[in-house]
Motif scaffolding. Structure first.
Motif, PDB file in Angstrom:
ATOM      1  N   ALA A   4       0.953  -1.192  -0.050  1.00 46.38           N
ATOM      2  CA  ALA A   4      -0.047  -0.072   0.241  1.00 46.38           C
ATOM      3  C   ALA A   4       0.995   1.316   0.016  1.00 46.38           C
ATOM      4  N   ILE A   5       0.388   2.293  -0.608  1.00 48.14           N
ATOM      5  CA  ILE A   5       0.894   3.663  -0.571  1.00 48.14           C
ATOM      6  C   ILE A   5       0.104   4.440   0.404  1.00 48.14           C
ATOM      7  N   SER A   6       0.951   5.254   1.322  1.00 39.83           N
ATOM      8  CA  SER A   6       0.104   5.883   2.212  1.00 39.83           C
ATOM      9  C   SER A   6       0.300   7.605   2.244  1.00 39.83           C
ATOM     10  N   VAL A   7      -0.628   8.069   2.076  1.00 42.85           N
ATOM     11  CA  VAL A   7      -0.688   9.703   1.975  1.00 42.85           C
ATOM     12  C   VAL A   7      -1.103  10.254   3.318  1.00 42.85           C
ATOM     13  N   PHE A   8      -0.456  11.112   3.768  1.00 40.39           N
ATOM     14  CA  PHE A   8      -1.024  12.015   5.067  1.00 40.39           C
ATOM     15  C   PHE A   8      -1.528  13.180   4.482  1.00 40.39           C
ATOM     16  N   LEU A   9      -2.751  13.582   4.904  1.00 37.62           N
ATOM     17  CA  LEU A   9      -3.442  14.679   4.350  1.00 37.62           C
ATOM     18  C   LEU A   9      -3.522  15.580   5.532  1.00 37.62           C
ATOM     19  N   ALA A  10      -2.879  16.639   5.499  1.00 29.67           N
ATOM     20  CA  ALA A  10      -2.762  17.643   6.589  1.00 29.67           C
ATOM     21  C   ALA A  10      -3.048  19.061   6.427  1.00 29.67           C
ATOM     22  N   ALA A  11      -3.567  19.571   7.333  1.00 29.39           N
ATOM     23  CA  ALA A  11      -3.686  21.228   7.202  1.00 29.39           C
ATOM     24  C   ALA A  11      -2.343  21.682   7.368  1.00 29.39           C
ATOM     25  N   GLU A  12      -2.510  23.182   6.931  1.00 25.91           N
ATOM     26  CA  GLU A  12      -1.126  23.878   6.987  1.00 25.91           C
ATOM     27  C   GLU A  12      -0.446  24.241   8.239  1.00 25.91           C
ATOM     28  N   SER A  13      -1.390  23.987   9.101  1.00 29.90           N
ATOM     29  CA  SER A  13      -0.842  24.408  10.894  1.00 29.90           C
ATOM     30  C   SER A  13      -2.030  23.864  11.714  1.00 29.90           C
ATOM     31  N   GLU A  14      -1.793  23.610  12.959  1.00 29.03           N
ATOM     32  CA  GLU A  14      -2.612  23.293  13.877  1.00 29.03           C
ATOM     33  C   GLU A  14      -3.504  24.404  14.153  1.00 29.03           C
ATOM     34  N   GLU A  41      -1.479  14.328  17.217  1.00 30.48           N
ATOM     35  CA  GLU A  41      -0.850  13.098  17.625  1.00 30.48           C
ATOM     36  C   GLU A  41      -0.741  12.356  16.191  1.00 30.48           C
ATOM     37  N   GLU A  42      -1.455  12.182  15.448  1.00 33.72           N
ATOM     38  CA  GLU A  42      -1.292  11.941  14.041  1.00 33.72           C
ATOM     39  C   GLU A  42      -0.014  12.485  13.221  1.00 33.72           C
ATOM     40  N   THR A  43      -0.139  13.776  13.723  1.00 35.90           N
ATOM     41  CA  THR A  43       0.841  14.569  12.685  1.00 35.90           C
ATOM     42  C   THR A  43       2.233  14.131  13.133  1.00 35.90           C
ATOM     43  N   ALA A  44       2.478  13.901  14.488  1.00 39.95           N
ATOM     44  CA  ALA A  44       3.764  13.355  15.103  1.00 39.95           C
ATOM     45  C   ALA A  44       4.158  11.924  14.293  1.00 39.95           C
ATOM     46  N   ARG A  45       3.238  11.289  13.604  1.00 44.82           N
ATOM     47  CA  ARG A  45       3.866   9.974  12.830  1.00 44.82           C
ATOM     48  C   ARG A  45       3.846  10.216  11.398  1.00 44.82           C
ATOM     49  N   LEU A  46       3.746  11.379  10.977  1.00 44.47           N
ATOM     50  CA  LEU A  46       3.629  11.510   9.491  1.00 44.47           C
ATOM     51  C   LEU A  46       5.025  10.918   8.835  1.00 44.47           C
ATOM     52  N   GLU A  48       5.971   8.199   9.041  1.00 41.09           N
ATOM     53  CA  GLU A  48       5.544   6.716   8.733  1.00 41.09           C
ATOM     54  C   GLU A  48       4.860   6.627   7.455  1.00 41.09           C
ATOM     55  N   PHE A  49       4.549   7.953   6.662  1.00 45.01           N
ATOM     56  CA  PHE A  49       3.807   7.836   5.539  1.00 45.01           C
ATOM     57  C   PHE A  49       4.748   7.869   4.287  1.00 45.01           C
ATOM     58  N   ASP A  50       4.369   7.523   3.143  1.00 46.68           N
ATOM     59  CA  ASP A  50       5.223   7.832   1.953  1.00 46.68           C
ATOM     60  C   ASP A  50       4.902   9.195   1.464  1.00 46.68           C
ATOM     61  N   TYR A  51       3.895   9.872   1.593  1.00 45.66           N
ATOM     62  CA  TYR A  51       3.914  11.059   1.016  1.00 45.66           C
ATOM     63  C   TYR A  51       2.974  12.060   1.981  1.00 45.66           C
ATOM     64  N   VAL A  52       3.383  13.213   1.760  1.00 41.43           N
ATOM     65  CA  VAL A  52       2.380  14.302   2.927  1.00 41.43           C
ATOM     66  C   VAL A  52       1.959  15.322   1.908  1.00 41.43           C
ATOM     67  N   VAL A  53       0.608  15.498   2.003  1.00 39.87           N
ATOM     68  CA  VAL A  53      -0.256  16.416   1.061  1.00 39.87           C
ATOM     69  C   VAL A  53      -0.518  17.521   1.972  1.00 39.87           C
ATOM     70  N   GLN A  61      -8.701  22.178  -4.196  1.00 34.47           N
ATOM     71  CA  GLN A  61      -8.589  21.573  -5.615  1.00 34.47           C
ATOM     72  C   GLN A  61      -6.904  21.184  -5.699  1.00 34.47           C
ATOM     73  N   GLU A  62      -6.162  22.175  -5.203  1.00 36.35           N
ATOM     74  CA  GLU A  62      -4.504  21.765  -5.281  1.00 36.35           C
ATOM     75  C   GLU A  62      -4.311  20.607  -4.409  1.00 36.35           C
ATOM     76  N   ALA A  63      -4.814  20.388  -3.216  1.00 36.79           N
ATOM     77  CA  ALA A  63      -4.573  19.042  -2.553  1.00 36.79           C
ATOM     78  C   ALA A  63      -5.078  17.955  -3.294  1.00 36.79           C
ATOM     79  N   ALA A  64      -6.285  18.008  -3.956  1.00 32.70           N
ATOM     80  CA  ALA A  64      -6.866  16.996  -4.798  1.00 32.70           C
ATOM     81  C   ALA A  64      -5.968  16.645  -6.108  1.00 32.70           C
TER      82      ALA A  64
END
Length: 85
Positions: A4-14, A41-46, A48-53, A61-64
């Motif tokens: 599996a390929i994992s993608v972490f989708l994050a806001a630009e800041s907390e 807590e999830e961001t602390a594990r980023l 572990e993901f292959d990509y971060v968006v 639309q840019e994130a998509a």
């Protein structure tokens, strides 16, 4: 699933995430606090993901498009995941 390929989708800041959640006014304050804490807590594990968006406010639309680009790139991968790295 090692293939599996994992993608972490994050806001630009907390702070941005908290502002979005407050602006939506769809949840009580205690739920918002829990969501922000969980995101932290999830961001602390980023790593572990292959990509971060980063999903910036007002730029869904840019994130998509970034996620679509990752999918396209993975379809063209010469070496299956875990090989040739």
């Amino acid at each position: 699933m090692p293939e599996a390929i994992s993608v972490f989708l994050a806001a630009e800041s907390e702070a941005s995430l908290a502002a979005r959640l407050v602006g939506r006014a769809t949840e009580p304050l205690d739920k918002l606090i829990t969501r922000v804490r969980t995101a932290r807590e999830e961001t602390a594990r980023l790593t572990e993901f292959d990509y971060v968006v980063v999903n910036r406010a007002g730029q869904v639309q840019e994130a998509a498009a970034a996620i679509a680009g990752i999918i396209d790139a993975e379809k063209r991968r010469v070496h299956p995941r875990g090989r040739g790295r």
